[in-house]
Design an enzyme around this catalytic site. Sequence first.
Site, PDB file in Angstrom:
ATOM      1  N   GLU A 187       0.652  -1.289  -0.227  1.00 31.80           N
ATOM      2  CA  GLU A 187      -0.087   0.025  -0.232  1.00 31.80           C
ATOM      3  C   GLU A 187       0.982   0.806  -0.040  1.00 31.80           C
ATOM      4  O   GLU A 187       0.660   2.041   0.427  1.00 31.80           O
ATOM      5  CB  GLU A 187      -0.768  -0.002   0.868  1.00 31.80           C
ATOM      6  CG  GLU A 187      -2.065  -1.517   1.085  1.00 31.80           C
ATOM      7  CD  GLU A 187      -2.314  -2.006   0.879  1.00 31.80           C
ATOM      8  OE1 GLU A 187      -2.809  -1.008  -1.035  1.00 31.80           O
ATOM      9  OE2 GLU A 187      -3.397  -2.588   0.190  1.00 31.80           O
ATOM     10  N   ASP A 247      -0.520  -0.612 -10.411  1.00 30.66           N
ATOM     11  CA  ASP A 247      -1.183  -2.437 -10.601  1.00 30.66           C
ATOM     12  C   ASP A 247      -0.783  -3.276 -11.755  1.00 30.66           C
ATOM     13  O   ASP A 247      -1.478  -3.176 -12.367  1.00 30.66           O
ATOM     14  CB  ASP A 247      -2.457  -2.512  -9.983  1.00 30.66           C
ATOM     15  CG  ASP A 247      -2.888  -2.041  -8.560  1.00 30.66           C
ATOM     16  OD1 ASP A 247      -1.375  -2.071  -7.645  1.00 30.66           O
ATOM     17  OD2 ASP A 247      -3.912  -1.587  -8.048  1.00 30.66           O
TER      18      ASP A 247
END
Length: 502
Positions: free
Chosen positions: A184, A323
Amino acid sequence: MPGQFTLVLHSHLPWLANHGRWPVGEEWLYQSWAASYLPVFAMLRRLADDGLRDQFSLGITPVLAAQLDDPHCGASMYEWLADWQLRATEAAVDADPDRQALGQREYRAAADALAGFETHWRHGGSPQIRALAAAGVVEILGGPLAHPFAPLLNPRLRDFSLREGLADAHARWGYDPTGIWAPECAFAPGMETEYAAAGVGHFMVDGPTLHGDTALGRPVGDTDVVAFGRDLVVSYRVWSPKSGYPGHAAYRDFHTYDHATGLKPARVTGRTVASEDKKPYEPERVDAVIDRHVDDFVAQVRRRLIAESERQGRPALVVAAFDTELFGHWWHEGPVWLERVLRRLPEAGVQVGTLASAKRDGFVGEPVDLPASSWGSGKDWRVWNGPQVQHLVQLNAEVTDTALDTVDKLVGPGSVRSLVADQIVREALLTVSSDWPFMVSKDTAAAYAVDRAHKHAHATREICDAALSGRDARAATLAGNWACADNLFRGLDARRLRGGLR
């Protein structure tokens, strides 16, 4: 062109094996494997065959690497690809011409995926990753086990998770990552010293963590560990909910399904168009759109490099990060766009490199002290410790304390390895995965996430309870039974938890 452009892809899924199939569970893994990992790795093989090097930094989390190597996941993936082809056959024989075209297109795609999987993936993901690392086409980034939100984790377990994650990378790939993707992009002041002690040389943060000044990597505090920041101006060109490329009307729509077969038949059509009103996907409309978006992105990178280099009076670094699952899984056309971008940037005079090459070539500025931060909403920790997930924060703290206390009683100096203690740590790490509070905060399969967190917490507690009450045989049976489902990180050794931070 001055400076360097660096692309960073972060590949991650939580541990899904043996924890449900549909609508949430292993299906998520197989969709991402088929739509993203297969085409992205095929692209990298082509780039390597063409002699290209240092194309981008590719993060692969230990928990995803474990699934790509897992025999159950590999066999089930093969079955999933075959089922995809069967579902395509069902659509191809339908009387409706649009469903026929959909079925024929998907049948060919499934056949190609099956052939690629049989040729390159039958022995798991590690041979693929080792080959790409050896070829030098990408830099592989490691990370901590099970993807915890590190700032909220007990420092002792945090240190263990990071060191074991790096050891897991060496065991699988024969490669020692010098950089990591911090889960994260989360950071707390002081973590840089832990990174330095573990041998980590660089990591990613989000742009606001560096107050938007991402044009150079920055050593953190008194260490030589460099933080690289994501350039939001460039990154949001691709992945913005309001104006990003994947929302173009011609691209395949992610959210619309043919419910009889599970195939995706529609194009985006319009951002406000309901699923039932979306038009059929037409691949022939897409190629020119991809090229326009490639040209737009290359032009944006050029403008940003020039502007940032002029602003700071020296060649700048521009880092875009996404991502990996965006390319193919969420954005069907993404892998094609990505390969064209990587080939077109050098033609436009842009130097392409990795985070490691940026550090090596001196794209590093003055030291900074970083604030507490993440790449989540608000760029703080609210997604993982906000009011809506306080029950998970408390659960994580309780389970961690129970696990560490029990392990300390089970293994001591000179003790033999304890598979019971190993499984306690394994289940505790799965409990504190950052994925569960993220899914709750974002209301994406929140019930599944809460169930998973409590399931691993229950596993931790019942093994600990049996071990602490002297029921050794019961503890061993429980640990063995839970290991049948959660059989990842077999090299994990709980004895290495002793002693706290080193």
